[in-house]
Design a protein around this motif. Structure first.
Motif, PDB file in Angstrom:
ATOM      1  N   ASP A 196      -2.010   6.809  -3.990  1.00  0.00           N
ATOM      2  CA  ASP A 196      -2.181   5.782  -2.955  1.00  0.00           C
ATOM      3  C   ASP A 196      -2.675   4.518  -3.648  1.00  0.00           C
ATOM      4  O   ASP A 196      -3.845   4.419  -3.997  1.00  0.00           O
ATOM      5  CB  ASP A 196      -3.190   6.288  -1.913  1.00  0.00           C
ATOM      6  CG  ASP A 196      -3.310   5.352  -0.722  1.00  0.00           C
ATOM      7  OD1 ASP A 196      -2.644   4.313  -0.710  1.00  0.00           O
ATOM      8  OD2 ASP A 196      -4.090   5.687   0.188  1.00  0.00           O
TER       9      ASP A 196
ATOM     10  N   GLU B 264      -6.133  -1.442  -4.543  1.00  0.00           N
ATOM     11  CA  GLU B 264      -6.512  -0.040  -4.366  1.00  0.00           C
ATOM     12  C   GLU B 264      -6.048   0.771  -5.563  1.00  0.00           C
ATOM     13  O   GLU B 264      -4.872   0.730  -5.929  1.00  0.00           O
ATOM     14  CB  GLU B 264      -5.862   0.502  -3.082  1.00  0.00           C
ATOM     15  CG  GLU B 264      -6.152   1.970  -2.817  1.00  0.00           C
ATOM     16  CD  GLU B 264      -5.506   2.459  -1.519  1.00  0.00           C
ATOM     17  OE1 GLU B 264      -4.470   1.903  -1.122  1.00  0.00           O
ATOM     18  OE2 GLU B 264      -6.032   3.413  -0.936  1.00  0.00           O
TER      19      GLU B 264
ATOM     20  N   ASP C  82       0.903  -1.149   0.000  1.00  0.00           N
ATOM     21  CA  ASP C  82       0.000   0.000   0.000  1.00  0.00           C
ATOM     22  C   ASP C  82       0.940   1.196   0.000  1.00  0.00           C
ATOM     23  O   ASP C  82       1.514   1.543   1.025  1.00  0.00           O
ATOM     24  CB  ASP C  82      -0.863  -0.075   1.272  1.00  0.00           C
ATOM     25  CG  ASP C  82      -1.954   0.980   1.295  1.00  0.00           C
ATOM     26  OD1 ASP C  82      -1.875   1.950   0.520  1.00  0.00           O
ATOM     27  OD2 ASP C  82      -2.884   0.832   2.119  1.00  0.00           O
TER      28      ASP C  82
ATOM     29  N   SER D 273      -2.542   0.143  -4.015  1.00  0.00           N
ATOM     30  CA  SER D 273      -2.221  -1.159  -3.401  1.00  0.00           C
ATOM     31  C   SER D 273      -2.348  -2.269  -4.432  1.00  0.00           C
ATOM     32  O   SER D 273      -3.294  -2.284  -5.224  1.00  0.00           O
ATOM     33  CB  SER D 273      -3.183  -1.487  -2.260  1.00  0.00           C
ATOM     34  OG  SER D 273      -3.107  -0.529  -1.249  1.00  0.00           O
TER      35      SER D 273
HETATM   36 MN   LIG Z   1      -3.601   3.092   0.525  1.00  0.00          MN
END
Ligand SMILES: [Mn+2]
Length: 413
Positions: free
Chosen positions: A267, A383, A256, A269
């Motif tokens: 951000d 993510e 992450d 993942s």
């Molecule tokens: Mn994250």
């Protein structure tokens, strides 16, 4: 980012302020202990958003009288001895260049300057940036000034800039989106480097070293936030920073992570089997997360309530997990999904925005599907960063290998 961005941000702010008002913002300071362990210093994100200046102990002031606005920056003086310890300070010219604010004064002039303005009786309001996340710190300048003004100028109304700036930061400008796209290329390079070097026996800190090295090769010297990189059962610690675990054959790697470019954070993942080949159970769970993510990117568009993103991720992923026999009823979803699935990104990785309303174009937020199946020993999250467009959305991180085929392809070539 070029200073027209910051100039425009301030103009937008002034449009929301009607009565004659003073605005004062502080860049902040490292803890007021002498130790140098508190450097590098990170300026208040709202301050940087409005001014482009990241120096410590810098104050921005705007005297707003309708369309007539006088802007001033109060800066630290050049000081060779202080600079020898903590680095070069910006010159007045550099501050003008970065911020587009033309009046530059020295920090020591600030007190008499604002006192004179408030004593003039001309200003009804004083706007300060009261950030709820920092109010407990004893040395926050906005709170200090607030206490002082209440005592000495009780006729001035104190108002909070924070919600105004938050609502501005909710919608990204095109130069911000460009910077995020650049950051995505760098994040991708870091994740691909980890995927390519992955093998059983590798330590988490070695994965981290691969990521950091790839970022540094692109001029990004530290990630947007402390990287979460884990293997096997360490994936069951959501915020894990141990880095000492070792990937064993059959383990999934979870990460992450994100790069920051021109102040804009990513951000992202990904999860993958450390040996480069998904086994049956990993495949089943990964496909649940992938299908849920794909579904979200197919439905997110302007007009949808922001809170529905998280709720829909849970609901859709529940159906997926049910179809492979893991969940019998929706009540059980908390056993497999441990955290929320959507937060905005921008100047902060958990961006300071107003997420209470409907989705509108040029919002950017994470779509995060985390699955933690302890009985199978498999945990990971998928993510991505979603940019809302006029009639739908774009996955900004789609170039980072995401399908099973893409991940296995990149790991085995
Ligand atoms: Mn994250």
């Amino acid at each position: 980012m070029i200073n027209t961005f910051h100039i425009e941000n301030r103009k937008t702010l002034y449009m929301k302020i009607k009565e004659p008002s003073l605005i004062i913002m502080f860049s902040g300071h490292a803890p007021r202990k002498t130790a140098d362990e508190y450097y590098p210093f990170f300026a208040s994100r709202n301050f940087v958003y409005m001014t482009g200046v990241e120096s410590e102990n810098t104050i921005f002031m705007a005297e707003v009288n309708g369309d007539d606005v006088v802007e001033t920056m109060f800066i630290l003086p050049k000081d060779l001895l202080a600079e020898r310890w903590n680095g070069k300070r910006l010159s007045s010219d550099e501050v003008v260049e970065k911020s587009g604010v033309n009046n530059i004064k020295l920090l020591k002039e600030f007190e008499s300057y604002y006192t004179r303005l408030l004593s003039s009786g001309k200003y009804e309001n004083l706007y300060l940036d009261f950030d709820k996340f920092t109010k407990d710190e004893p040395d926050n300048e906005a709170y200090e000034l607030c206490a002082e003004v209440k005592k000495i100028h009780p006729f001035v109304a104190l108002k909070n800039l924070h919600p105004l700036i938050k609502s501005q930061r909710t919608i990204k400008k095109s130069c911000e989106i460009d910077a995020m796209k650049e950051a995505q290329k760098i994040t991708r390079a870091g994740i691909v480097a980890m995927m390519k070097s992955s093998k059983p026996g590798m330590y988490e800190y070695q994965y981290k070293a691969e990521f950091d090295y790839a970022l540094a090769q692109h001029g990004v010297l530290s990630p947007a936030f402390p990287s979460i990189i884990s293997a096997g059962s360490n994936n069951f610690f959501i915020h894990y920073y141990g880095y000492r675990g070792k990937a064993q054959a059959g383990d999934m790697i979870l990460n992450d992570v994100g790069a920051c470019y021109d102040n804009e954070c990513n951000d992202v993942s990904r999860g993958w089997p450390c040996n480069g080949k998904f086994n049956e159970k990993q495949k089943l769970l990964y496909e649940c997360a992938f299908n849920t993510s794909e579904y979200m990117f197919s439905i997110i568009k302007p007009g949808m309530p922001m809170k529905d993103v998280d709720a829909t991720i849970k609901k859709y992923n529940y159906e997926q997990l049910k179809s492979i026999g893991l969940c019998k009823s929706f009540d059980e979803i908390g056993k497999y999904m441990w955290h929320g699935g959507a937060h905005h990104v921008g100047y902060d990785v958990h961006d300071v925005v107003d997420a209470s309303g409907l989705i509108v174009p040029n919002m950017v937020f994470c779509v995060d599907v985390g699955i933690y199946c302890e009985e199978w020993g498999i945990g990971f999250r998928l993510e991505d960063n979603c940019l809302v467009t006029e009639d739908g959305c774009i996955n900004l991180s789609k170039e980072t290998p995401r399908t099973i085929e893409e991940i296995e392809g990149i790991m085995n070539n």
